[in-house]
Design an enzyme around this catalytic site. Structure first.
Site, PDB file in Angstrom:
ATOM      1  N   GLU A   8       2.877  39.171 -23.397  1.00  0.00           N
ATOM      2  CA  GLU A   8       2.911  37.950 -22.587  1.00  0.00           C
ATOM      3  C   GLU A   8       2.384  36.751 -23.370  1.00  0.00           C
ATOM      4  O   GLU A   8       2.019  35.738 -22.795  1.00  0.00           O
ATOM      5  CB  GLU A   8       2.082  38.143 -21.313  1.00  0.00           C
ATOM      6  CG  GLU A   8       2.627  39.177 -20.361  1.00  0.00           C
ATOM      7  CD  GLU A   8       3.549  38.603 -19.292  1.00  0.00           C
ATOM      8  OE1 GLU A   8       3.668  37.358 -19.227  1.00  0.00           O
ATOM      9  OE2 GLU A   8       4.142  39.387 -18.544  1.00  0.00           O
ATOM     10  N   HIS A  14       5.161  35.236 -18.316  1.00  0.00           N
ATOM     11  CA  HIS A  14       5.290  34.258 -19.400  1.00  0.00           C
ATOM     12  C   HIS A  14       6.472  34.625 -20.290  1.00  0.00           C
ATOM     13  O   HIS A  14       6.609  35.767 -20.703  1.00  0.00           O
ATOM     14  CB  HIS A  14       4.019  34.221 -20.254  1.00  0.00           C
ATOM     15  CG  HIS A  14       2.773  33.934 -19.458  1.00  0.00           C
ATOM     16  ND1 HIS A  14       2.166  34.896 -18.678  1.00  0.00           N
ATOM     17  CD2 HIS A  14       2.047  32.792 -19.319  1.00  0.00           C
ATOM     18  CE1 HIS A  14       1.099  34.349 -18.093  1.00  0.00           C
ATOM     19  NE2 HIS A  14       1.014  33.093 -18.463  1.00  0.00           N
ATOM     20  N   LYS A  33       2.441  32.771 -10.741  1.00  0.00           N
ATOM     21  CA  LYS A  33       2.492  31.880 -11.910  1.00  0.00           C
ATOM     22  C   LYS A  33       3.681  32.237 -12.801  1.00  0.00           C
ATOM     23  O   LYS A  33       3.877  33.409 -13.146  1.00  0.00           O
ATOM     24  CB  LYS A  33       1.196  31.992 -12.721  1.00  0.00           C
ATOM     25  CG  LYS A  33       1.182  31.126 -13.976  1.00  0.00           C
ATOM     26  CD  LYS A  33      -0.036  31.417 -14.836  1.00  0.00           C
ATOM     27  CE  LYS A  33       0.014  30.639 -16.150  1.00  0.00           C
ATOM     28  NZ  LYS A  33      -1.020  31.084 -17.102  1.00  0.00           N
TER      29      LYS A  33
END
Length: 257
Positions: A92, A149, A176
């Site tokens: 990530e 991410h 997120k």
């Protein structure tokens, strides 16, 4: 953690309300030694106009020795702001390699010690691990942030919607998503998906388009529905983060009463 009933999803951590007013500013600490980290926290405490402290434990050399809880306990004595504990793995974009078992064990010790107010949980781990960590956070009154991410590209709009929907199902209190743009269209797509999903999903969102190209996404959260942004007052933890003073001024200028 307190979840407040309003016409849009918000989460309160201590006196910080995520999802109300301007996006909240989070400052990351990326030091390697305990001394360096505590000095950085002391420096941050002398500054104004920020809300949440992120401790990037994947940079901390004591992580491998199980010293994270002790470090977070010391940080507790240095700040009254909410503490976000993050162990970012290499898959990530972070600094450490951890399999599911070791990752889960490290976060479990942090959650059960009550040394952090929020914990970042990577969506790339098995659904079982993510679900169990989110349940543990709920049990111990810790806010869970499920994160994803992509440092290579900005996925298709459908893929980004699906990722946020999956994180929602997995039970995160906050979701997120960070992606890398190749052009301005990618940045606008991320902002568009954020706007759509902030209305569709009953969870606060944190999204960003990384790098210099994506800086606009870090200051436009009050319009798109992203409730927190990451700034710098020292070493950045991701490309495109904006210096604290600049970031606060941008957010203040864009604020809608």
């Amino acid at each position: 953690m307190q979840v407040i009933k309003t016409n849009h999803p918000v989460v309160q951590v201590k006196d910080v309300i995520l999802g109300e007013g301007m996006p909240k500013i989070c400052l990351p600490v990326v030091g390697k030694t305990e001394e360096e980290i505590l000095q950085t926290v002391e420096h941050y405490e002398s500054l104004s106009n920020w809300d949440i402290l992120e401790v990037r434990l994947d940079y901390y050399e004591g992580l491998a020795f199980g010293d994270s809880v002790e470090l977070l306990g010391k940080i507790r004595h240095e700040t009254t702001r909410p503490i976000l504990a993050t162990i970012r793995t290499r898959q990530e974009g972070g600094e450490v390699d951890l399999d599911d078992d070791h990752y889960s064990l490290a976060l479990t010790s942090i959650i059960t010690s009550h040394t952090a107010d929020l914990v970042d949980i990577e969506a790339s781990h098995s659904h079982g691990v993510v679900l169990s960590l989110c349940d543990l956070c709920e049990e111990h009154d810790v806010v869970s942030i499920i994160s994803s991410h992509n440092f290579e590209e900005t996925p298709s709009n459908d893929d980004m919607r699906e990722m946020l929907s999956t994180m929602h199902v997995l039970g995160g209190d906050i979701l997120k998503l960070a992606v890398m743009p190749h052009d301005r269209i990618d940045v606008m797509r991320l902002m568009k998906v954020t706007t759509e999903m902030s209305q569709r999903i009953n969870r606060p969102l944190i999204t960003m388009s990384m790098g210099d190209l994506g800086k606009i996404s870090r200051i436009s959260g009050e319009i798109t529905g992203s409730v927190m942004t990451f700034g710098t007052a020292g070493k950045a933890s991701a490309p495109g983060q904006i210096a604290l003073d600049e970031l606060y001024q941008f957010l203040k200028e864009l604020h809608c009463d």
